[in-house]
Write a protein that holds these residues in place. Structure first.
Motif, short mmCIF file in Angstrom:
data_model
loop_
_atom_site.label_atom_id
_atom_site.label_comp_id
_atom_site.label_asym_id
_atom_site.label_seq_id
_atom_site.Cartn_x
_atom_site.Cartn_y
_atom_site.Cartn_z
N GLN A 105 27.49 29.50 48.25
CA GLN A 105 26.45 29.76 47.67
C GLN A 105 25.37 30.50 48.78
OE1 GLN A 105 24.49 26.40 46.09
NE2 GLN A 105 25.46 26.62 44.14
N GLY A 107 26.61 32.10 51.42
CA GLY A 107 27.41 33.40 51.67
C GLY A 107 26.94 34.54 50.60
N MET A 108 27.08 33.95 49.29
CA MET A 108 26.34 35.01 48.26
C MET A 108 24.77 35.41 48.43
SD MET A 108 28.16 32.94 44.90
CE MET A 108 27.02 33.64 43.81
N PHE A 110 23.29 35.76 51.21
CA PHE A 110 23.44 36.69 52.56
C PHE A 110 23.98 37.95 51.73
CE2 PHE A 110 23.34 33.14 55.57
CZ PHE A 110 22.05 33.51 56.18
N HIS A 111 25.08 37.96 50.98
CA HIS A 111 25.53 39.14 50.70
C HIS A 111 24.66 39.97 49.57
CE1 HIS A 111 28.00 41.49 47.64
NE2 HIS A 111 28.53 41.76 48.75
N SER A 112 24.02 39.27 48.87
CA SER A 112 23.12 39.84 48.08
C SER A 112 21.63 40.58 48.94
CB SER A 112 22.33 39.05 46.92
OG SER A 112 21.53 37.97 47.57
N LEU A 114 21.49 41.12 52.49
CA LEU A 114 22.26 42.03 53.56
C LEU A 114 22.68 43.56 52.73
CD1 LEU A 114 23.15 39.54 56.33
CD2 LEU A 114 21.00 40.61 56.20
N LEU A 115 23.67 43.01 51.85
CA LEU A 115 24.45 44.20 51.74
C LEU A 115 23.80 45.06 50.43
CD1 LEU A 115 28.13 42.66 51.92
CD2 LEU A 115 26.91 44.16 53.42
N THR A 116 23.32 44.49 49.62
CA THR A 116 22.84 45.15 48.45
C THR A 116 21.34 45.45 48.52
OG1 THR A 116 22.28 43.27 47.11
CG2 THR A 116 24.57 44.23 46.79
#
Length: 170
Positions: A105, A107-108, A110-112, A114-116
Motif C-alpha cells: 500500500q 508503494g502504491m 508513492f507510485h501515484s 511520484l510517477l503520476t
C-alpha cells in the motif's frame, strides 16, 4: 540545505524510534519511544510549515494519548500476562503477511504521487491561501466528522475496559 539535513535527521530518528516501539519488550520503554516518535513527527510538521499540526501532535498525541497509554500500562499488571504468552506460528505468519500488504500500500501511494503526479485536492498553493488551520478544521468537521467521533468513543470504551479489567483483579 539546512532544512534538508534537519528533515533527514528527524526522519531517521522517527524511523528508528518507531522500530524501537515495536521491538521493546518493556511496555513502558515502548511508550517512551513512542513519545519520542511523536516529537520527531511534530518537528517534521514544523519543517513542512504546518505549525498547527505540530502543536496538535505534541498536545494531543505526545501529551494526552501517551498519558492514557501509560495509565493503562500501569493500571494493568502486565507481569503475569507476560508469563502466559505462548508463541504462535500463525500469528507470525499473519504479521508478516499484513506487513507485506502494508508495504504494498505504501508503494502504491508513492507510485501515484511520484510517477503520476497525483497530489490530491489540497495543493500547497491552496493550503497557503486558505491557511493550514482552516483546511484541517474544515476537513475534520465536515468530511471526517464521523471517524473523529468514533475515535473519541473508542478511546472512552478503552479507558472503561482497562478500569474494569484492573478492578476485577483487586
Amino acid at each position: 540545505m539546512l532544512e534538508v539535513i534537519l528533515f533527514v535527521v528527524l526522519a531517521a530518528v522517527t524511523v528508528i524510534t518507531a522500530l524501537l516501539v515495536i521491538l521493546q519488550r518493556n511496555p513502558v520503554a515502548s511508550a517512551i519511544f513512542l513519545i519520542m516518535t511523536f516529537f520527531c513527527l511534530a518537528g517534521i510538521y514544523l519543517l513542512l510549515e504546518a505549525p498547527f499540526l505540530a502543536a496538535i501532535q505534541v498536545l494531543v498525541y505526545a501529551g494526552a494519548i501517551m498519558v492514557l497509554f501509560l495509565f493503562v500500562i500501569m493500571l494493568l499488571n502486565l507481569e503475569k500476562e507476560a508469563k502466559n504468552i505462548t508463541h504462535n506460528r500463525l500469528r507470525k505468519i499473519c504479521g508478516v503477511f499484513l506487513g507485506i500488504v502494508f508495504l504494498v500500500q505504501i508503494g502504491m501511494v508513492f507510485h501515484s504521487v511520484l510517477l503520476t503526479g497525483e497530489r490530491g485536492s489540497f495543493l500547497p498553493e491552496k493550503v497557503a491561501a486558505l491557511g493550514n488551520t482552516e483546511v484541517v478544521a474544515r476537513l475534520l468537521f465536515t468530511d471526517f466528522l464521523l471517524p473523529f467521533e468514533i475515535t473519541s468513543v473508542l478511546l472512552l470504551v478503552a479507558i472503561i475496559g482497562a478500569i474494569i479489567l484492573a478492578k476485577r483483579d483487586v
